[in-house]
Write a protein that holds these residues in place. Sequence first.
Motif, PDB file in Angstrom:
ATOM      1  N   THR A   2       9.999  -9.082   1.411  1.00  0.00           N
ATOM      2  CA  THR A   2      11.048  -9.420   2.588  1.00  0.00           C
ATOM      3  C   THR A   2      10.507  -9.072   3.756  1.00  0.00           C
ATOM      4  O   THR A   2      10.565  -9.888   4.832  1.00  0.00           O
ATOM      5  N   SER A   3       9.822  -7.936   4.156  1.00  0.00           N
ATOM      6  CA  SER A   3       9.344  -7.488   5.491  1.00  0.00           C
ATOM      7  C   SER A   3       7.801  -7.000   5.471  1.00  0.00           C
ATOM      8  O   SER A   3       7.720  -6.373   4.197  1.00  0.00           O
ATOM      9  N   ALA A   4       7.439  -6.855   6.585  1.00  0.00           N
ATOM     10  CA  ALA A   4       5.939  -6.231   6.426  1.00  0.00           C
ATOM     11  C   ALA A   4       6.135  -4.748   6.332  1.00  0.00           C
ATOM     12  O   ALA A   4       6.757  -3.953   7.038  1.00  0.00           O
ATOM     13  N   LEU A   5       5.499  -4.010   5.252  1.00  0.00           N
ATOM     14  CA  LEU A   5       5.452  -2.775   5.004  1.00  0.00           C
ATOM     15  C   LEU A   5       4.557  -2.165   6.091  1.00  0.00           C
ATOM     16  O   LEU A   5       4.338  -1.079   6.751  1.00  0.00           O
ATOM     17  N   LEU A   6       3.271  -2.776   6.152  1.00  0.00           N
ATOM     18  CA  LEU A   6       2.060  -2.446   6.986  1.00  0.00           C
ATOM     19  C   LEU A   6       1.766  -3.350   8.125  1.00  0.00           C
ATOM     20  O   LEU A   6       1.785  -4.464   7.555  1.00  0.00           O
ATOM     21  N   ASP A   7       1.689  -2.944   8.982  1.00  0.00           N
ATOM     22  CA  ASP A   7       1.110  -3.904  10.278  1.00  0.00           C
ATOM     23  C   ASP A   7       0.005  -3.367  10.851  1.00  0.00           C
ATOM     24  O   ASP A   7       0.212  -2.204  11.638  1.00  0.00           O
ATOM     25  N   MET A  29       3.301  -7.534   3.256  1.00  0.00           N
ATOM     26  CA  MET A  29       4.731  -7.467   2.827  1.00  0.00           C
ATOM     27  C   MET A  29       4.642  -6.561   2.064  1.00  0.00           C
ATOM     28  O   MET A  29       3.947  -6.010   0.933  1.00  0.00           O
ATOM     29  N   ARG A  30       6.086  -6.069   1.737  1.00  0.00           N
ATOM     30  CA  ARG A  30       6.644  -5.123   0.671  1.00  0.00           C
ATOM     31  C   ARG A  30       6.200  -5.644  -0.738  1.00  0.00           C
ATOM     32  O   ARG A  30       6.794  -7.025  -1.055  1.00  0.00           O
ATOM     33  N   GLY A  31       5.752  -5.213  -1.725  1.00  0.00           N
ATOM     34  CA  GLY A  31       5.642  -5.806  -3.047  1.00  0.00           C
ATOM     35  C   GLY A  31       4.300  -6.824  -2.949  1.00  0.00           C
ATOM     36  O   GLY A  31       4.038  -7.315  -4.001  1.00  0.00           O
ATOM     37  N   GLN A  32       3.724  -6.899  -2.089  1.00  0.00           N
ATOM     38  CA  GLN A  32       2.675  -7.763  -1.922  1.00  0.00           C
ATOM     39  C   GLN A  32       1.139  -7.065  -2.416  1.00  0.00           C
ATOM     40  O   GLN A  32       1.239  -5.708  -2.143  1.00  0.00           O
ATOM     41  N   THR A  33       0.379  -7.647  -2.981  1.00  0.00           N
ATOM     42  CA  THR A  33      -0.976  -7.122  -3.224  1.00  0.00           C
ATOM     43  C   THR A  33      -1.969  -7.853  -2.283  1.00  0.00           C
ATOM     44  O   THR A  33      -2.133  -8.957  -2.203  1.00  0.00           O
ATOM     45  N   ILE A 175      -8.652  -0.441 -15.976  1.00  0.00           N
ATOM     46  CA  ILE A 175      -7.997  -0.031 -14.732  1.00  0.00           C
ATOM     47  C   ILE A 175      -7.184  -1.286 -14.149  1.00  0.00           C
ATOM     48  O   ILE A 175      -5.961  -0.923 -13.471  1.00  0.00           O
ATOM     49  N   PHE A 176      -7.718  -2.404 -14.475  1.00  0.00           N
ATOM     50  CA  PHE A 176      -6.958  -3.544 -13.877  1.00  0.00           C
ATOM     51  C   PHE A 176      -5.471  -3.798 -14.614  1.00  0.00           C
ATOM     52  O   PHE A 176      -4.605  -3.931 -14.021  1.00  0.00           O
ATOM     53  N   ASP A 177      -5.422  -3.407 -15.835  1.00  0.00           N
ATOM     54  CA  ASP A 177      -4.348  -3.189 -16.810  1.00  0.00           C
ATOM     55  C   ASP A 177      -3.117  -2.246 -16.197  1.00  0.00           C
ATOM     56  O   ASP A 177      -2.175  -2.570 -16.000  1.00  0.00           O
ATOM     57  N   SER A 178      -3.908  -1.165 -15.493  1.00  0.00           N
ATOM     58  CA  SER A 178      -2.845  -0.076 -14.775  1.00  0.00           C
ATOM     59  C   SER A 178      -2.321  -0.748 -13.723  1.00  0.00           C
ATOM     60  O   SER A 178      -1.188  -0.796 -13.368  1.00  0.00           O
ATOM     61  N   LEU A 179      -3.356  -1.478 -12.983  1.00  0.00           N
ATOM     62  CA  LEU A 179      -2.660  -1.972 -11.675  1.00  0.00           C
ATOM     63  C   LEU A 179      -2.007  -3.064 -11.719  1.00  0.00           C
ATOM     64  O   LEU A 179      -1.090  -3.232 -10.808  1.00  0.00           O
ATOM     65  N   GLU A 180      -2.217  -4.136 -12.957  1.00  0.00           N
ATOM     66  CA  GLU A 180      -1.055  -5.235 -13.092  1.00  0.00           C
ATOM     67  C   GLU A 180       0.013  -4.559 -13.364  1.00  0.00           C
ATOM     68  O   GLU A 180       1.324  -5.206 -13.091  1.00  0.00           O
ATOM     69  N   VAL A 181       0.274  -3.290 -14.114  1.00  0.00           N
ATOM     70  CA  VAL A 181       1.634  -2.682 -14.453  1.00  0.00           C
ATOM     71  C   VAL A 181       2.263  -2.394 -13.025  1.00  0.00           C
ATOM     72  O   VAL A 181       3.398  -2.431 -12.834  1.00  0.00           O
ATOM     73  N   LEU A 182       1.704  -1.767 -12.068  1.00  0.00           N
ATOM     74  CA  LEU A 182       1.854  -1.416 -10.595  1.00  0.00           C
ATOM     75  C   LEU A 182       2.449  -2.417  -9.966  1.00  0.00           C
ATOM     76  O   LEU A 182       3.458  -2.566  -9.490  1.00  0.00           O
ATOM     77  N   LYS A 183       1.633  -3.543  -9.929  1.00  0.00           N
ATOM     78  CA  LYS A 183       2.113  -4.905  -9.424  1.00  0.00           C
ATOM     79  C   LYS A 183       3.303  -5.425  -9.845  1.00  0.00           C
ATOM     80  O   LYS A 183       4.332  -5.779  -9.112  1.00  0.00           O
ATOM     81  N   THR A 188       3.389  -2.128  -3.363  1.00  0.00           N
ATOM     82  CA  THR A 188       2.633  -2.846  -2.410  1.00  0.00           C
ATOM     83  C   THR A 188       1.160  -1.963  -2.538  1.00  0.00           C
ATOM     84  O   THR A 188       1.094  -0.975  -2.703  1.00  0.00           O
ATOM     85  N   LEU A 189       0.194  -2.861  -2.646  1.00  0.00           N
ATOM     86  CA  LEU A 189      -0.946  -2.746  -3.128  1.00  0.00           C
ATOM     87  C   LEU A 189      -2.065  -3.286  -1.770  1.00  0.00           C
ATOM     88  O   LEU A 189      -1.796  -4.392  -1.510  1.00  0.00           O
ATOM     89  N   ILE A 190      -2.968  -2.381  -1.719  1.00  0.00           N
ATOM     90  CA  ILE A 190      -4.245  -2.964  -0.802  1.00  0.00           C
ATOM     91  C   ILE A 190      -5.477  -3.081  -1.632  1.00  0.00           C
ATOM     92  O   ILE A 190      -5.525  -1.655  -2.054  1.00  0.00           O
ATOM     93  N   TYR A 191      -5.992  -3.649  -2.172  1.00  0.00           N
ATOM     94  CA  TYR A 191      -7.217  -3.465  -3.000  1.00  0.00           C
ATOM     95  C   TYR A 191      -8.631  -4.030  -1.924  1.00  0.00           C
ATOM     96  O   TYR A 191      -8.844  -5.421  -1.731  1.00  0.00           O
ATOM     97  N   THR A 192      -9.428  -3.202  -1.935  1.00  0.00           N
ATOM     98  CA  THR A 192     -10.747  -3.613  -1.129  1.00  0.00           C
ATOM     99  C   THR A 192     -11.592  -3.839  -2.255  1.00  0.00           C
ATOM    100  O   THR A 192     -11.736  -2.940  -3.315  1.00  0.00           O
ATOM    101  N   SER A 193     -12.580  -4.732  -2.084  1.00  0.00           N
ATOM    102  CA  SER A 193     -13.738  -4.915  -3.039  1.00  0.00           C
ATOM    103  C   SER A 193     -14.752  -5.975  -2.527  1.00  0.00           C
ATOM    104  O   SER A 193     -14.376  -6.598  -1.546  1.00  0.00           O
TER     105      SER A 193
END
Lengths: 315, 436
Positions: A2-7, A29-33, A175-183, A188-193
């Motif tokens: 709904t709204s930006a958690l991080l700007d 945004m909230r809930g966004q990856t 690891i991805f299984d765990s992250l997909e559970v969180l998602k 809200t996730l930031i994933y750098t790679s």
Amino acid sequence: MTSALLDVQHLTKAYAARKVVDNVSFSVMRGQTLGLLGPNGAGKSTTVSMICGLLRPDQGKVLLDGQTMGAGKHAVKFKIGLVPQDLALYEDLSARENLKLFGALYALSGSKLQQRCDAVLDLVNLLDRAGDKPSTFSGGMKRRLNIAAALLHDPELLILDEPTVGVDPQSRNAIFDSLEVLKSQGRTLIYTSHYMEEVERLADHIVIIDHGKVIANETPADLYRRMPAKAELKLDLLTAIAEADVAALSVMPGVDSVHMSDHGKHLDVALTEHEVTLSLLNWLAKAGYKTSHFATAKTNLEAVFLTLTGRSLRD
Amino acid sequence: MTALIALIRKDLILFLVDRRALLLNLVMPILLGAFFGFVTGGKDTKDAAKIEIAVISQDNHVISQKILKGLKDEPTLLVKELPLEEAKALVLKGKLNMAVLIPERFGEHAGGALFGGKEKPELAIFYDPSQTAVLAMVKGMLTQQVMQSVSAEMFNGKSGSNFVDQTLQDLEKVDMSNKGAGELHDFLGSLKKFQLSQQVGKDAGAASSSAVANANAGLSMPFVTKEHVMTAGDPITNKYNGYAHSFAGMSVQFILFMAIDAGIGILLARRLGLWNRLLAAPVGLNTVLIARALSCALIACFLMCFIFLVAVLVFKVQIAGSLPGFIAVVISFSLMAASFGLLIAAFGKTPEAARGISVFATLIMVMLSGAWMPSFMFPQWLQTATLVVPTRWVVDGLDAMTWRGLGLDAALPAVGVQLAFTVFFGVIALWRFRRG
């Protein structure tokens, strides 16, 4: 969402005369990856350090839930869980002792701390190894414990800075299984790679950074839409192809470009339509070229990055 | 507060689980303290090492024999009679401190030279050039023995009597108008009368106690010394314990090494990304640094207490002075060591480089503290210079509270200096961390 958690607003950081982060802006945004993609040295980790309050930006600011992040902004730091690129674990403390330490740093104590330790250990499938020291863990298990430590205080924003570096494919999947559970839980996730397949698998939104600057900031679908080619055809020929025939291939309908290598025995053909694959193979056969091997692939973020920067992500 | 306690707890656990390092931190200072304490005299000074010398006596004259006996009776000397070449070889190898050669007819010539009339005989001394302090001590003892033996023989010995007779005869042949010859003749005449009276006393067998005493009369030291050991409590019952000083020195050295490890630990944490992970949490840099310093100080206190517990129980070291003073010195030194560790972390670029430099600096500080060799052996300017070294104060403070048996007021300078250095190191470290 709904709204930006991080700007992140116009972040700039320079060391001497070299700008490692140059006017970087994006929102999550909230809930966004959000996938933060870029080659090594692009400025991803420096950006993450500024978001977490570890580095003071030369210019710009970070707003988390409307509050400005800074070195002493403890209330803002409570909202972030950081999974650093390095394994931030004490090898001689048990997994549970490590978690108890990091939990205490976020003011957790007593039964609440125990409860959270169990919950995150369960999430990363390490509950049965809680009493063991990380020095006895595999690389993948250490990475999972690293993630668990960041989740203890139930942060609103989880930042994962290249969390799969040096991990075997099986552990990466875990690891991805765990992250997909969180998602799926709406975290809200930031994933750098710099692995585009990882970002493609997780991200709802992608920011590509190169030389400290944002060169793309959109959804994966929008990024693909900017690509002229939809697929790639890779061909290995038994005999070298003539340059005149390469020129003829390039102007065929549905062909975007043809790159020749290996002294004319290998072709990379970018296709704007998948359907031309068969007619292209037929044309080559009629021209007397025998194909030893061919493969097709859908255009991916690697190709996007190549199109945007002219170089590979792993360069 | 939860975070601070958790960080301290973490450091303490990490210290305790590293069994090898723990053992090293506990055992090494005790072993080295015991060794240094033993070689510097241990608990009882009668065990102190004697000066080993060789005497090569080529003269059977009674004077030479008296000198040899006198040297053997010196409590600080261990005298061996050896052939000349063997003695010289042992000195060269460092097995003996020196060798003294009493040549043929030394006694006869020394007697003749006493009144200035004859050529002085030589006593050859072969010494180890690294033992110049010992050379001076032995020369002093030798002078005393020679003067006593020669004068005793000249005043009442047979050879003395013969010498006087011969000299008087010689003088009567020369021109007695010469003032010097006349005075010497008068003096020797008086001496002859004294010798004769001694002889009559002996012959009559009237051996009164005074006569016996006079029978050996000669030049002697016109004073005696009476040593008073200045240690804690009753000087008769509480003898100086060399272990107290050596345990103080070695505990200071190894606790500083532990503090170096604590500082290096921060540099390693930086390298491994742990430091940033801690700072990403809602705890300030101050909290993380204070936690590190406090855990280091606690470990230092524990080590110091354990080492001195062993010193007290096994080596009979006494905290004969003020116990609160001892505790204050230990705590203030522990804090200083902790801030020293922070300073290393603040200025160290890599763990490897920081370790090398800080170990070197620590060894210099410990050496200047007088932990290895007494500071009175330093040149005067160096003794003054060491007052700016914090370890000098802590060793002095621990000495004051143990074998010197002084009160709390004697601990205060050491405590004050330690706390001043704690603040000084801490402020610089914090400034450097913030700047970095």
